[in-house]
Design an enzyme around this catalytic site. Structure first.
Site, PDB file in Angstrom:
ATOM      1  N   ASP A  66      -0.795 -29.385  43.590  1.00 37.61           N
ATOM      2  CA  ASP A  66       0.054 -29.700  44.743  1.00 37.61           C
ATOM      3  C   ASP A  66      -0.785 -30.314  45.868  1.00 37.61           C
ATOM      4  OD1 ASP A  66      -1.223 -27.444  45.651  1.00 37.61           O
ATOM      5  OD2 ASP A  66       0.597 -26.286  46.080  1.00 37.61           O
TER       6      ASP A  66
ATOM      7  N   GLU B 263      -0.348 -19.529  42.746  1.00 38.84           N
ATOM      8  CA  GLU B 263      -1.239 -18.971  43.774  1.00 38.84           C
ATOM      9  C   GLU B 263      -0.845 -17.534  44.097  1.00 38.84           C
ATOM     10  OE1 GLU B 263      -1.626 -21.382  47.269  1.00 38.84           O
ATOM     11  OE2 GLU B 263      -2.066 -23.199  46.116  1.00 38.84           O
TER      12      GLU B 263
ATOM     13  N   GLU C 153     -10.984 -20.172  44.556  1.00 40.99           N
ATOM     14  CA  GLU C 153     -11.245 -21.229  45.545  1.00 40.99           C
ATOM     15  C   GLU C 153     -11.917 -20.650  46.792  1.00 40.99           C
ATOM     16  OE1 GLU C 153      -7.992 -23.887  46.242  1.00 40.99           O
ATOM     17  OE2 GLU C 153      -8.968 -24.870  47.943  1.00 40.99           O
TER      18      GLU C 153
HETATM   19  O1  KIV Z   1      -3.707 -28.371  44.236  1.00 41.38           O
HETATM   20  C1  KIV Z   1      -4.844 -28.476  43.748  1.00 41.38           C
HETATM   21  O2  KIV Z   1      -5.373 -29.565  43.528  1.00 41.38           O
HETATM   22  C2  KIV Z   1      -5.544 -27.244  43.441  1.00 41.38           C
HETATM   23  C3  KIV Z   1      -6.997 -27.339  43.101  1.00 41.38           C
HETATM   24  C4  KIV Z   1      -7.754 -27.557  44.344  1.00 41.38           C
HETATM   25  C5  KIV Z   1      -7.489 -26.174  42.355  1.00 41.38           C
HETATM   26  O3  KIV Z   1      -4.990 -26.195  43.493  1.00 41.38           O
END
Ligand code: KIV
Length: 274
Positions: free
Chosen positions: A54, A124, A191
């Protein structure tokens, strides 16, 4: 445009194959992509896992956060990316709010797998998301969890900040990591967490961790493609490396990244947090 020459066939990355890579100590190379042309470049460079993140809300659509991204957006970009891939595992990001209930998440995930050709969805958070995670896994939808800095929580967190620095927060992250594994996650993105914490979590799990700003001890690494190519203004986060600067071409940059991850030369200490 003429089609690029077909890349040599290589075994497809599968969901169980991710855990096998961890067991064999082979670092997992992951990157984001949002369209077929870049997906084909990643495929030719041997990237194992391609995420339609996202993050597209920021790097493609120009928003200030990932929050405006919709399920339609993710499905659209997954369909494009899937056309550029042959062997890499395609992972679709669950947009903010689309997993507000297990049933909403199931509906969104089915679209990502059926229309978008994704093999796994990324969610998430832990806590109340655990029920959703279990619900999806029980319905044959592989899930990649995402802990640490979860960008969809930007307002609660008060910005994009390193997570798990205080002892209590670090312990909570360790518990959350064990909980997402117990709920059935097949992989875990970590992250922006201190390297020592990411290492402890990685050692405690059978599923692979894929780090971004989480140090070199993770079982794999992921970056946003635009960051790897040095595209985008503003202050570059510490964990980002511009591989195009030394790679000479987009293809060269992606190959250099893949090689640096596989040889554990990236991330270096200068890309990690204490
Ligand atoms: O949205 C994204 O690109 C991500 C990555 C940074 C892991 O969640």
């Amino acid at each position: 445009m003429y089609a690029a020459e077909a890349p040599p066939p290589r075994p497809a990355t599968t969901v169980p194959g991710l855990a096998r890579l961890k067991r064999e100590g082979q670092p997992i190379v992951a990157l984001t992509a949002y369209d077929a042309s870049f997906a084909a470049v990643l495929e030719a460079a041997g990237v194992d896992l391609v995420l339609v993140g996202d993050s597209l809300g920021m790097v493609v659509q120009g928003h200030a956060s990932t929050l405006p991204v919709t399920v339609d957006d993710i499905v659209y970009h997954c369909r494009a990316v899937a056309r550029g891939l042959r062997s890499a595992l395609l992972v679709a990001d669950m947009p903010f709010g689309a997993d507000a209930t297990p049933l909403h998440a199931l509906e969104a995930s089915l679209r990502m797998l059926k229309e978008g050709a994704a093999a796994m969805v990324k969610i998430e958070g832990a806590g109340p998301k655990l029920e959703t995670l279990r619900f999806l896994v029980e319905r044959e939808i592989p899930v990649c969890a995402h802990l640490g800095l979860t960008p969809q929580s930007v307002h609660r967190l008060g910005g994009y900040k390193v997570q798990g620095r205080e002892a209590a927060a670090a312990e909570q992250l360790k518990r959350d990591a064990l909980a997402v594994e117990a709920a059935g996650a097949s992989a875990l993105v970590l992250e922006c967490v201190p390297s020592a914490l990411a290492e402890a979590i990685t050692r405690s799990l059978a599923i692979p961790t894929i780090g971004i700003g989480a140090g070199s001890a993770c079982d794999g690494q992921v970056l946003v493609l635009h960051d790897l190519l040095g595209i985008g203004g503003g202050q570059r986060p510490r964990f980002v490396k511009d591989f195009l600067a030394g790679g000479g071409s987009v293809e060269g940059a992606v190959r250099a990244y893949a090689e640096a991850v596989r040889s554990r030369r990236f991330p270096g200490p200068e890309h990690a947090y204490a």
